[in-house]
Design an enzyme around this catalytic site. Structure first.
Site, PDB file in Angstrom:
ATOM      1  N   SER A 179       0.938  -1.346  -0.131  1.00 47.29           N
ATOM      2  CA  SER A 179       0.053   0.022  -0.010  1.00 47.29           C
ATOM      3  C   SER A 179       0.680   1.176  -0.123  1.00 47.29           C
ATOM      4  O   SER A 179       0.384   2.320  -0.449  1.00 47.29           O
ATOM      5  CB  SER A 179      -1.013  -0.127   1.137  1.00 47.29           C
ATOM      6  N   HIS A 207      -5.445  -3.421  -2.886  1.00 52.38           N
ATOM      7  CA  HIS A 207      -5.111  -2.588  -3.850  1.00 52.38           C
ATOM      8  C   HIS A 207      -5.271  -3.191  -5.242  1.00 52.38           C
ATOM      9  O   HIS A 207      -5.093  -2.187  -6.273  1.00 52.38           O
ATOM     10  CB  HIS A 207      -3.786  -1.782  -3.647  1.00 52.38           C
ATOM     11  N   LYS A 238     -11.890   0.056  -1.722  1.00 55.38           N
ATOM     12  CA  LYS A 238     -11.147   0.828  -2.578  1.00 55.38           C
ATOM     13  C   LYS A 238     -11.594   0.772  -4.023  1.00 55.38           C
ATOM     14  O   LYS A 238     -12.506   1.341  -4.211  1.00 55.38           O
ATOM     15  CB  LYS A 238      -9.639  -0.065  -2.508  1.00 55.38           C
TER      16      LYS A 238
HETATM   17  C1  LIG Z   1      -6.794  -0.941   2.997  1.00 57.86           C
HETATM   18  C2  LIG Z   1      -6.223  -2.019   3.298  1.00 57.86           C
HETATM   19  C3  LIG Z   1      -6.853  -2.938   4.288  1.00 57.86           C
HETATM   20  C4  LIG Z   1      -7.752  -2.614   5.404  1.00 57.86           C
HETATM   21  O1  LIG Z   1      -9.107  -2.436   4.544  1.00 57.86           O
HETATM   22  P1  LIG Z   1     -10.391  -1.719   5.030  1.00 57.86           P
HETATM   23  O2  LIG Z   1     -11.341  -2.234   4.353  1.00 57.86           O
HETATM   24  O3  LIG Z   1      -9.863  -0.417   4.768  1.00 57.86           O
HETATM   25  O4  LIG Z   1     -10.137  -1.959   6.461  1.00 57.86           O
HETATM   26  C5  LIG Z   1      -5.926  -4.308   4.441  1.00 57.86           C
HETATM   27  N1  LIG Z   1      -5.037  -4.621   3.683  1.00 57.86           N
HETATM   28  C6  LIG Z   1      -4.463  -3.693   2.966  1.00 57.86           C
HETATM   29  C7  LIG Z   1      -3.166  -4.223   1.986  1.00 57.86           C
HETATM   30  C8  LIG Z   1      -4.903  -2.452   2.679  1.00 57.86           C
HETATM   31  O5  LIG Z   1      -4.438  -1.562   1.683  1.00 57.86           O
END
Ligand SMILES: *Cc1c(COP(=O)(O)O)cnc(C)c1O
Length: 391
Positions: A179, A207, A238
């Site tokens: 991320s 992502h 996302k």
């Molecule tokens: C954003 C993210 C999460 C968390 O997801 P949420 O639904 O926002 O709690 C978990 N793992 C990765 C790699 C992320 O980028």
């Protein structure tokens, strides 16, 4: 109060105090912050689906028909047809037997690792995995071995060392796309290792899902090894433009999660609008419009990165819409972010503990709905703003 203010002061002195910024508009290419309209360059809504008319309509319809809340956890009264329909769609999308929804990616990772791996099991975890994986490892009774980021040779050495006294199940767990830098995990090599050492592979594709691969199935599809991944974790907040997360995998794993994953069991399920919107988003992602949006996103990334490079900045080569410009210290990084905001560009500065000390960054994320001319101007603004800042 019991030292809290001192802790805050100390964070502030080190340039590490975080504050919330309030958005007062919808989340398109532009957002309004404090009455100012700015180009949004830090959203994970990569395909623009958070404001897609079909997604909004699905959400509205589900609320009208099923109400605003689910009324309970999944195991009590809160398991509704809209949850089930989305789970079936996600399992098919990832080519898995079954899927299970969680209320967030954080809840998913903490519940999955806690429930599926127990004492005597061993988890190999990439050093730059998301905080929710780290916390999931902490909650699991399995032992965790952290391997250096993306370093397949180092991981192989660790696995060889451990294999002399092997007991239980082994898991390799990695982000599909990391991320903070946007780089991809070496999935084909991890598949080779998991086969060689009889381990399972779990990929957190928060992502990658919707963004990578010809049909948006994520990092596995992009790197040609989708069917080799045992546990597909992904999020709906996302590229899918909503909220929530899932695990897609073997039926027995899903059944065990329903029985053992504390973050699944002890939480009210997502309100009907959320899974309904995600089902609509998933249809878009897997269809022709999704392919078109991914094409736009790739073109936007190429254009923006070319602008940064033309201005002399170094940008890592990879396929995701995450574009970091590495700086060093927190204060100048946040000052640049502040200056860009004043100029109409919302780019977050990232500081410890999210990234290691000494590797702060401006982290831009691109969207399919950005206009090329806006991105060219934004790249120039970033180049000018970081001039003179240690990198
Ligand atoms: C954003 C993210 C999460 C968390 O997801 P949420 O639904 O926002 O709690 C978990 N793992 C990765 C790699 C992320 O980028």
């Amino acid at each position: 109060m019991i030292g809290w203010q001192n802790q805050l002061n100390s964070l502030d002195q080190r340039g590490l105090l975080r504050r919330l910024r309030t958005v007062t508009s919808d989340q398109g290419a532009y957002v309004e912050i404090d009455g100012q309209r700015v180009l949004l360059l830090c959203s994970n809504n990569y395909l623009g689906l958070a404001t897609h008319p079909k997604v909004i309509e699905a959400s509205r319809k589900a609320t009208s028909r099923f109400g605003a809340g689910s009324g309970g956890s999944r195991l009590i009264s809160g398991s509704m047809s809209c949850h089930q329909r989305l789970e079936e769609g996600l399992a098919a999308f990832k080519g898995s037997e079954r899927a299970l929804l969680f209320n967030s990616g954080y809840a998913a990772n903490s519940g999955i690792l806690q429930a599926l791996f127990e004492e005597g099991d061993l988890i190999f975890s990439d050093a730059l995995n998301h905080a929710s994986i780290i916390d999931g490892c902490r909650l699991s009774k399995a032992r965790t071995v952290i391997y250096p980021h993306g370093d397949v040779a180092a991981l192989e050495t660790l696995m060889a060392q451990e294999s002399s006294h092997r007991k239980g199940r082994w898991l390799i767990v990695t982000d599909g796309v990391f991320s903070m830098d946007g780089d991809s995990a070496p999935l084909p090599e991890l598949v080779r290792l998991k086969n060689r050492y009889d381990a399972l592979l779990m990929v957190d594709d928060a992502h990658g899902t919707g963004v990578l691969g010809a049909s948006g199935r994520g990092s596995g599809e992009h790197l040609g090894c989708l069917t080799e991944i045992d546990l597909h974790m992904g999020t709906l907040g996302k590229a899918l433009g909503g909220a929530g997360a899932y695990l897609a995998g073997p039926a027995a794993a899903i059944e065990l999660l329903i029985n053992r994953a504390r973050s699944f069991i002890f939480s009210t399920s997502l309100p009907p609008a959320v899974p309904a919107a995600a089902s609509a988003a998933l249809e878009i992602v897997a269809g022709e419009e999704g392919a078109h949006l991914r094409q736009r996103l790739r073109e936007n990334r190429t254009l923006f990165v070319a602008g940064l490079r033309a201005g002399g900045l170094t940008v890592i080569e990879h396929s995701s819409p995450i574009v970091p410009v590495i700086t060093v210290d927190p204060e100048p990084t946040m000052a640049v972010s502040q200056r860009l905001l004043a100029e109409g560009y919302f780019v977050q500065g990232i500081r410890p503990p999210t990234v290691p000390s000494g590797s702060c960054r401006l982290r831009a994320t691109l969207m399919a709905v950005h206009q090329p001319a806006d991105l060219s101007a934004a790249a120039q603004a970033v180049v000018q703003a970081v001039q003179g800042v240690p990198r």
